[in-house]
Design a protein around this motif. Structure first.
Motif, PDB file in Angstrom:
ATOM      1  N   LYS A 142      12.653  23.535 -34.132  1.00 50.79           N
ATOM      2  CA  LYS A 142      11.814  23.281 -32.960  1.00 50.79           C
ATOM      3  C   LYS A 142      12.506  23.817 -31.713  1.00 50.79           C
ATOM      4  O   LYS A 142      13.731  23.871 -31.641  1.00 50.79           O
ATOM      5  CB  LYS A 142      11.526  21.789 -32.795  1.00 50.79           C
ATOM      6  CG  LYS A 142      10.643  21.196 -33.877  1.00 50.79           C
ATOM      7  CD  LYS A 142      10.339  19.740 -33.581  1.00 50.79           C
ATOM      8  CE  LYS A 142       9.341  19.155 -34.581  1.00 50.79           C
ATOM      9  NZ  LYS A 142       9.931  18.942 -35.889  1.00 50.79           N
ATOM     10  N   LYS A 143      11.706  24.180 -30.727  1.00 52.18           N
ATOM     11  CA  LYS A 143      12.227  24.679 -29.467  1.00 52.18           C
ATOM     12  C   LYS A 143      11.614  23.888 -28.320  1.00 52.18           C
ATOM     13  O   LYS A 143      10.522  23.320 -28.463  1.00 52.18           O
ATOM     14  CB  LYS A 143      11.900  26.168 -29.314  1.00 52.18           C
ATOM     15  CG  LYS A 143      12.550  27.055 -30.356  1.00 52.18           C
ATOM     16  CD  LYS A 143      12.154  28.513 -30.150  1.00 52.18           C
ATOM     17  CE  LYS A 143      12.803  29.398 -31.211  1.00 52.18           C
ATOM     18  NZ  LYS A 143      12.407  30.827 -31.040  1.00 52.18           N
ATOM     19  N   PRO A 144      12.321  23.833 -27.172  1.00 55.58           N
ATOM     20  CA  PRO A 144      11.736  23.165 -26.007  1.00 55.58           C
ATOM     21  C   PRO A 144      10.361  23.748 -25.674  1.00 55.58           C
ATOM     22  O   PRO A 144      10.135  24.945 -25.832  1.00 55.58           O
ATOM     23  CB  PRO A 144      12.751  23.457 -24.889  1.00 55.58           C
ATOM     24  CG  PRO A 144      14.032  23.684 -25.601  1.00 55.58           C
ATOM     25  CD  PRO A 144      13.678  24.345 -26.901  1.00 55.58           C
ATOM     26  N   PHE A 145       9.471  22.867 -25.248  1.00 57.28           N
ATOM     27  CA  PHE A 145       8.105  23.209 -24.872  1.00 57.28           C
ATOM     28  C   PHE A 145       7.216  23.502 -26.076  1.00 57.28           C
ATOM     29  O   PHE A 145       6.060  23.892 -25.908  1.00 57.28           O
ATOM     30  CB  PHE A 145       8.065  24.389 -23.876  1.00 57.28           C
ATOM     31  CG  PHE A 145       8.827  24.121 -22.610  1.00 57.28           C
ATOM     32  CD1 PHE A 145       8.287  23.319 -21.620  1.00 57.28           C
ATOM     33  CD2 PHE A 145      10.095  24.642 -22.431  1.00 57.28           C
ATOM     34  CE1 PHE A 145       8.989  23.061 -20.452  1.00 57.28           C
ATOM     35  CE2 PHE A 145      10.813  24.390 -21.271  1.00 57.28           C
ATOM     36  CZ  PHE A 145      10.248  23.594 -20.279  1.00 57.28           C
ATOM     37  N   ASP A 146       7.740  23.304 -27.305  1.00 64.87           N
ATOM     38  CA  ASP A 146       6.863  23.321 -28.470  1.00 64.87           C
ATOM     39  C   ASP A 146       5.898  22.147 -28.376  1.00 64.87           C
ATOM     40  O   ASP A 146       6.177  21.137 -27.732  1.00 64.87           O
ATOM     41  CB  ASP A 146       7.670  23.208 -29.764  1.00 64.87           C
ATOM     42  CG  ASP A 146       8.292  24.529 -30.188  1.00 64.87           C
ATOM     43  OD1 ASP A 146       7.988  25.538 -29.549  1.00 64.87           O
ATOM     44  OD2 ASP A 146       9.092  24.533 -31.143  1.00 64.87           O
ATOM     45  N   ASP A 147       4.775  22.266 -29.053  1.00 64.19           N
ATOM     46  CA  ASP A 147       3.761  21.207 -29.029  1.00 64.19           C
ATOM     47  C   ASP A 147       4.122  20.115 -30.040  1.00 64.19           C
ATOM     48  O   ASP A 147       3.479  19.951 -31.069  1.00 64.19           O
ATOM     49  CB  ASP A 147       2.386  21.791 -29.332  1.00 64.19           C
ATOM     50  CG  ASP A 147       1.273  20.759 -29.161  1.00 64.19           C
ATOM     51  OD1 ASP A 147       1.507  19.769 -28.449  1.00 64.19           O
ATOM     52  OD2 ASP A 147       0.194  20.953 -29.746  1.00 64.19           O
ATOM     53  N   SER A 160      27.835  13.308 -28.242  1.00 59.88           N
ATOM     54  CA  SER A 160      28.898  14.207 -28.710  1.00 59.88           C
ATOM     55  C   SER A 160      28.521  14.907 -30.015  1.00 59.88           C
ATOM     56  O   SER A 160      28.971  16.020 -30.288  1.00 59.88           O
ATOM     57  CB  SER A 160      30.208  13.435 -28.891  1.00 59.88           C
ATOM     58  OG  SER A 160      30.101  12.484 -29.940  1.00 59.88           O
ATOM     59  N   ASP A 161      27.665  14.255 -30.836  1.00 62.16           N
ATOM     60  CA  ASP A 161      27.347  14.823 -32.151  1.00 62.16           C
ATOM     61  C   ASP A 161      26.077  15.667 -32.181  1.00 62.16           C
ATOM     62  O   ASP A 161      25.962  16.582 -33.008  1.00 62.16           O
ATOM     63  CB  ASP A 161      27.229  13.692 -33.187  1.00 62.16           C
ATOM     64  CG  ASP A 161      28.576  13.073 -33.509  1.00 62.16           C
ATOM     65  OD1 ASP A 161      29.601  13.753 -33.341  1.00 62.16           O
ATOM     66  OD2 ASP A 161      28.611  11.888 -33.921  1.00 62.16           O
ATOM     67  N   VAL A 162      25.114  15.336 -31.335  1.00 62.42           N
ATOM     68  CA  VAL A 162      23.877  16.146 -31.302  1.00 62.42           C
ATOM     69  C   VAL A 162      23.624  16.693 -29.902  1.00 62.42           C
ATOM     70  O   VAL A 162      22.502  17.105 -29.581  1.00 62.42           O
ATOM     71  CB  VAL A 162      22.646  15.326 -31.792  1.00 62.42           C
ATOM     72  CG1 VAL A 162      22.795  14.971 -33.248  1.00 62.42           C
ATOM     73  CG2 VAL A 162      22.435  14.084 -30.943  1.00 62.42           C
ATOM     74  N   GLY A 163      24.677  16.712 -29.094  1.00 61.99           N
ATOM     75  CA  GLY A 163      24.552  17.224 -27.741  1.00 61.99           C
ATOM     76  C   GLY A 163      24.197  18.695 -27.670  1.00 61.99           C
ATOM     77  O   GLY A 163      23.763  19.193 -26.625  1.00 61.99           O
ATOM     78  N   LEU A 221      21.703  19.963 -28.704  1.00 62.44           N
ATOM     79  CA  LEU A 221      20.282  20.056 -28.375  1.00 62.44           C
ATOM     80  C   LEU A 221      20.077  20.240 -26.870  1.00 62.44           C
ATOM     81  O   LEU A 221      19.124  20.896 -26.440  1.00 62.44           O
ATOM     82  CB  LEU A 221      19.540  18.802 -28.858  1.00 62.44           C
ATOM     83  CG  LEU A 221      19.388  18.651 -30.374  1.00 62.44           C
ATOM     84  CD1 LEU A 221      18.860  17.270 -30.724  1.00 62.44           C
ATOM     85  CD2 LEU A 221      18.457  19.730 -30.932  1.00 62.44           C
ATOM     86  N   LYS A 222      20.987  19.656 -26.077  1.00 57.57           N
ATOM     87  CA  LYS A 222      20.923  19.852 -24.629  1.00 57.57           C
ATOM     88  C   LYS A 222      21.111  21.326 -24.289  1.00 57.57           C
ATOM     89  O   LYS A 222      20.416  21.876 -23.424  1.00 57.57           O
ATOM     90  CB  LYS A 222      21.996  19.014 -23.927  1.00 57.57           C
ATOM     91  CG  LYS A 222      21.723  17.524 -23.871  1.00 57.57           C
ATOM     92  CD  LYS A 222      22.795  16.849 -23.033  1.00 57.57           C
ATOM     93  CE  LYS A 222      22.524  15.381 -22.834  1.00 57.57           C
ATOM     94  NZ  LYS A 222      23.541  14.744 -21.960  1.00 57.57           N
ATOM     95  N   ASP A 223      22.053  21.942 -24.963  1.00 60.46           N
ATOM     96  CA  ASP A 223      22.313  23.361 -24.719  1.00 60.46           C
ATOM     97  C   ASP A 223      21.113  24.223 -25.094  1.00 60.46           C
ATOM     98  O   ASP A 223      20.911  25.308 -24.530  1.00 60.46           O
ATOM     99  CB  ASP A 223      23.542  23.820 -25.518  1.00 60.46           C
ATOM    100  CG  ASP A 223      24.811  23.077 -25.111  1.00 60.46           C
ATOM    101  OD1 ASP A 223      24.895  22.661 -23.932  1.00 60.46           O
ATOM    102  OD2 ASP A 223      25.695  22.905 -25.971  1.00 60.46           O
ATOM    103  N   GLU A 224      20.317  23.725 -26.038  1.00 62.70           N
ATOM    104  CA  GLU A 224      19.126  24.461 -26.450  1.00 62.70           C
ATOM    105  C   GLU A 224      17.950  24.222 -25.501  1.00 62.70           C
ATOM    106  O   GLU A 224      16.906  24.865 -25.637  1.00 62.70           O
ATOM    107  CB  GLU A 224      18.739  24.064 -27.879  1.00 62.70           C
ATOM    108  CG  GLU A 224      19.770  24.491 -28.926  1.00 62.70           C
ATOM    109  CD  GLU A 224      19.408  24.021 -30.325  1.00 62.70           C
ATOM    110  OE1 GLU A 224      18.294  23.468 -30.504  1.00 62.70           O
ATOM    111  OE2 GLU A 224      20.229  24.196 -31.238  1.00 62.70           O
ATOM    112  N   GLY A 225      18.111  23.247 -24.575  1.00 60.26           N
ATOM    113  CA  GLY A 225      17.066  23.012 -23.584  1.00 60.26           C
ATOM    114  C   GLY A 225      16.333  21.696 -23.702  1.00 60.26           C
ATOM    115  O   GLY A 225      15.448  21.394 -22.891  1.00 60.26           O
TER     116      GLY A 225
END
Length: 263
Positions: free
Chosen positions: A71-76, A95-98, A100-104
């Motif tokens: 999945k990507k940011p702004f996906d429905d 710390s473990d799934v952070g 995802l922040k870098d992905e937006g």
């Protein structure tokens, strides 16, 4: 789902097989740990939330990783809501799934409510579906009220709050209720511990639904919220619905359901 419908159109599967495959497609299985109900929002009006306390930490990580896989940011897709998540666990999750922040993706954590919402996009400014009032008897009840507030706002409704206006100083209550009614709230959520008297008082003053939330605030015979729960169930004021102890989430979803039934 498109592949299933195409196979049906091409005559490769029967209508019964098509129906079964679509139903199966609505549930995501995460390594036998979690079966995530992706279609709950369209079916019930509110997406599935992850209840954190009873889950092993590793299972929480797995659920988050699998939910956002491919999945990507702004996906429905729906935002992921994790309830009753302690601050300690949240910091470890960052710390473990952070990554995802870098992905937006956006991590929105309410420390008081202990709710994490991992968002797929920024909230769009729009007219609220409706207004819901939240009242607490004391400051010790605010964490449960904040849980309800997060869920209400996540649904697209507006939450109007007034905290610490319980029966110990009942003069504080009346102007707050009057203000909420002037602003057009359609439902009131009332959180109280100890003897749990506040929802009965509120329900005797208004002509809109009142959802009572007993909290685990109390000591002695009132410890754990059982006295507050029983008092609310036994209320002589009509028009009260009572949820479980500390169930701000459930109260919010019920209030949202009422709002959406009017839209």
């Amino acid at each position: 789902m498109k592949d299933v419908l195409k196979d049906f159109k091409d005559g490769k599967i029967t209508i019964e097989e098509c129906e079964n495959l679509i139903k199966a497609n609505n549930i995501l299985e995460f390594d036998e740990i979690a079966k995530f109900d992706e279609n709950r929002s369209s079916r019930t009006g509110f997406p599935e939330a992850v209840f954190a306390p009873s889950k092993d930490y590793e299972d929480l990580v797995l659920i988050i990783q699998n939910y956002f896989k491919d999945k990507k940011p702004f996906d429905d897709v729906e935002n992921l809501i994790i309830t009753k998540l302690s601050n300690k666990r949240y910091e470890k999750l960052v710390s473990d799934v952070g990554y995802l922040k870098d992905e937006g993706f956006i991590f929105d954590y309410n420390k008081r409510a202990e709710i994490l919402v991992i968002k797929t996009s920024f909230n769009k400014e729009s007219e609220p579906l409706g207004k819901i009032g939240i009242i607490t008897a004391g400051t010790s009840d605010i964490n449960i009220a904040e849980e309800a507030k997060v869920i209400i706002e996540e649904s697209g409704c507006e939450a109007i709050t007034s905290y610490d206006v319980g029966v110990a100083g009942i003069h504080r209550l009346f102007p707050q209720i009057a203000n909420m009614l002037e602003q057009g709230v359609s439902v009131l959520i009332v959180c109280a511990g100890m003897e749990g008297a506040l929802p009965s008082v509120v329900a005797g003053l208004v002509d809109i639904p009142v959802i009572a939330v007993p909290t685990s605030v109390g000591y002695g015979v009132g410890e754990g919220g059982v006295v507050a729960l029983n008092a609310m169930l036994q209320s002589c004021a009509p028009g009260i619905a009572v949820v479980n102890i500390d169930n701000g989430f459930g109260a919010a979803v019920f209030a949202i359901t009422i709002i959406k039934s009017k839209v």
